[in-house]
Design a protein around this motif. Sequence first.
Motif, mmCIF file in Angstrom:
data_model
loop_
_atom_site.group_PDB
_atom_site.id
_atom_site.type_symbol
_atom_site.label_atom_id
_atom_site.label_comp_id
_atom_site.label_asym_id
_atom_site.label_seq_id
_atom_site.Cartn_x
_atom_site.Cartn_y
_atom_site.Cartn_z
ATOM 1 N N SER A 267 -5.061 8.213 -2.825
ATOM 2 C CA SER A 267 -3.536 7.940 -2.906
ATOM 3 C C SER A 267 -2.696 9.477 -2.827
ATOM 4 O O SER A 267 -3.117 10.483 -3.633
ATOM 5 C CB SER A 267 -3.294 7.060 -3.984
ATOM 6 O OG SER A 267 -3.611 7.544 -5.297
ATOM 7 N N LYS B 39 1.171 10.590 -3.625
ATOM 8 C CA LYS B 39 2.284 10.461 -4.362
ATOM 9 C C LYS B 39 3.663 11.598 -3.998
ATOM 10 O O LYS B 39 3.052 12.775 -4.027
ATOM 11 C CB LYS B 39 2.779 10.233 -5.661
ATOM 12 C CG LYS B 39 1.478 9.117 -6.301
ATOM 13 C CD LYS B 39 1.597 8.986 -7.827
ATOM 14 C CE LYS B 39 0.495 7.778 -8.210
ATOM 15 N NZ LYS B 39 0.405 8.019 -9.477
ATOM 16 N N TYR C 82 -7.761 10.550 -6.687
ATOM 17 C CA TYR C 82 -9.152 9.855 -6.039
ATOM 18 C C TYR C 82 -9.605 9.234 -7.308
ATOM 19 O O TYR C 82 -9.763 9.565 -8.281
ATOM 20 C CB TYR C 82 -9.993 10.995 -5.593
ATOM 21 C CG TYR C 82 -11.267 10.207 -5.199
ATOM 22 C CD1 TYR C 82 -11.498 9.540 -4.005
ATOM 23 C CD2 TYR C 82 -12.463 10.186 -6.145
ATOM 24 C CE1 TYR C 82 -12.681 8.999 -3.494
ATOM 25 C CE2 TYR C 82 -13.530 9.531 -5.802
ATOM 26 C CZ TYR C 82 -13.706 8.997 -4.561
ATOM 27 O OH TYR C 82 -14.974 8.290 -4.156
ATOM 28 N N VAL D 109 4.951 6.263 -3.265
ATOM 29 C CA VAL D 109 3.535 6.137 -3.511
ATOM 30 C C VAL D 109 2.679 5.658 -2.236
ATOM 31 O O VAL D 109 3.426 4.556 -1.839
ATOM 32 C CB VAL D 109 2.975 5.898 -4.886
ATOM 33 C CG1 VAL D 109 3.689 6.571 -5.750
ATOM 34 C CG2 VAL D 109 3.310 4.313 -4.951
ATOM 35 N N SER D 110 1.583 6.106 -1.760
ATOM 36 C CA SER D 110 0.771 5.324 -0.705
ATOM 37 C C SER D 110 -0.587 5.553 -1.044
ATOM 38 O O SER D 110 -1.128 6.700 -1.235
ATOM 39 C CB SER D 110 1.253 6.141 0.523
ATOM 40 O OG SER D 110 0.636 5.632 1.738
ATOM 41 N N ASN D 111 -1.357 4.310 -0.750
ATOM 42 C CA ASN D 111 -2.815 4.203 -0.870
ATOM 43 C C ASN D 111 -3.157 4.477 0.454
ATOM 44 O O ASN D 111 -3.307 3.612 1.280
ATOM 45 C CB ASN D 111 -3.194 2.653 -1.489
ATOM 46 C CG ASN D 111 -4.716 2.758 -1.631
ATOM 47 O OD1 ASN D 111 -5.499 3.527 -1.189
ATOM 48 N ND2 ASN D 111 -5.137 1.713 -2.415
ATOM 49 N N LEU D 112 -4.187 5.377 0.772
ATOM 50 C CA LEU D 112 -4.601 5.983 2.070
ATOM 51 C C LEU D 112 -5.992 5.314 2.230
ATOM 52 O O LEU D 112 -6.441 5.308 3.162
ATOM 53 C CB LEU D 112 -4.896 7.453 2.123
ATOM 54 C CG LEU D 112 -3.455 8.124 1.876
ATOM 55 C CD1 LEU D 112 -3.765 9.607 2.038
ATOM 56 C CD2 LEU D 112 -2.334 7.708 2.803
ATOM 57 N N THR E 155 0.701 -1.210 -0.124
ATOM 58 C CA THR E 155 -0.028 -0.075 -0.042
ATOM 59 C C THR E 155 0.835 1.321 -0.092
ATOM 60 O O THR E 155 0.435 2.273 -0.475
ATOM 61 C CB THR E 155 -0.802 -0.004 1.227
ATOM 62 O OG1 THR E 155 -0.124 -0.154 2.374
ATOM 63 C CG2 THR E 155 -1.884 -0.979 1.139
ATOM 64 N N THR E 156 2.020 1.435 0.553
ATOM 65 C CA THR E 156 3.100 2.190 0.253
ATOM 66 C C THR E 156 4.176 1.544 -0.335
ATOM 67 O O THR E 156 4.680 0.643 0.108
ATOM 68 C CB THR E 156 3.344 2.864 1.652
ATOM 69 O OG1 THR E 156 2.345 3.497 2.308
ATOM 70 C CG2 THR E 156 4.708 3.727 1.630
ATOM 71 N N HIS F 101 -7.472 14.379 -9.539
ATOM 72 C CA HIS F 101 -6.053 14.534 -9.241
ATOM 73 C C HIS F 101 -5.799 16.070 -9.332
ATOM 74 O O HIS F 101 -6.324 16.741 -9.859
ATOM 75 C CB HIS F 101 -5.148 13.681 -10.167
ATOM 76 C CG HIS F 101 -4.803 14.359 -11.531
ATOM 77 N ND1 HIS F 101 -5.898 14.232 -12.504
ATOM 78 C CD2 HIS F 101 -4.032 15.141 -11.934
ATOM 79 C CE1 HIS F 101 -5.162 14.880 -13.734
ATOM 80 N NE2 HIS F 101 -4.071 15.658 -13.212
#
Length: 408
Positions: free
Chosen positions: A208, A210, A230, A200-203, A147-148, A238
């Motif tokens: 997300s 970056k 989003y 990059v990270s998916n919250l 996810t990150t 974005h």
Amino acid sequence: MKIRSLLLGSVAAAGLATTGYAADLGVVTSLDVCDELGLSGLTISSDDNCLVITGGVTYEYSIGDYAPAVTALVFDRGGDNYTVKDADGVLDDNSDIDAWLKFVATANSDFGPATATIKLISENGDQVGAADWTVGVDEAWVGIGDTTMLMAGYKGSIFNDGDDAPLNYLGLFGSGNVDAGVYGLNGHTPNLGGDVIQVVSNLGNGISVKGGLEGLGEATFITGVGVIEYAGDGITAHASGAVDATGHWLVHSGFKGTWDPVTVVGAVAVGSHGWWNALGSVSATFDIFTLAVSGEATAGGEYGIGGSLSATVTDGVTLNLGGRYFTDTNNAIDTGYQVEAGVSAAVTETITLTAAIGAVDTNRIAANVYGKAGLAWAPGGGFDLSLNGEANTLGAYKGTFKASKSIK
């Protein structure tokens, strides 16, 4: 040749071994590292790594009288102009081969999947035949995480410049200057991609973020990049920002949302030297008809509009009627229009026929009428073939053969 022999020998040995075990033990099942990682396609596995191989080859050949190109519109942004094919009485032809292979090795780690990516591309330039080909490296980077994810090496930018394509049939003149969309002033945008360090990270909930440093290796071109995105519920959006060590900067934001039967696109780019470029588009589908309108504007006093009507008259047959207009209020010579009527017909599950007739007129060129027709064949297996022909009243004509096969 040695590598190919080794791979073929390994595959053959694996096949013989599997046959032998199957004869002795009946059905043997196993879960290798590729299965554990959820990876599929053309794969090679070891005890720790799964190697996924993708690629493709495309061959394209064109012949006719289609040079030189005549400039029809010049854009304040810079870059490629909008051109129209002209005839010079000389037979032109061009033969081009594009080939690429991408290798991604993945293994488990305490922080998630660890990957190494290498992408090779052919570089044959204007050579005839393959004797003088060279191979270039298009990507070479490592990454780790789920996810990150941390990525480092030679690769493309994380800067998101999407969610900005107009929805009408012909698109917009200015938007086509950057493929489709909005962008910064040519020569005054940050240096993106190249040698990079990125995170990059998916919250969760479709959001997300970056961030990274790009263009490393030359201090004056180091660029900081940040992105928030989003995706969900029929919406993608974005906002991206980048600034380099020379002071060039660019912000790009885009939105695309679909609420049946309406789709809306809105985008803006703002950058160095007071530049801005905005675009909006909306389409609506009612039964067999789709209506679409688009508009664009820039800081240079440029404006463009476009509209289209599409109708799916029967299953697999679509009629399109579209037009677009562009003008530069500070330089009236860059004013013009295009209209076109086209049809696309899927005559079988694998064959599609297309045809169109249209006209282009700007203050830089004489008005001309053009026609084009094409056949596309997609029998499966990743293979595609197309034949296309076009001609206009300036005397230009061109026939193109194209064939490709993907490796997945």
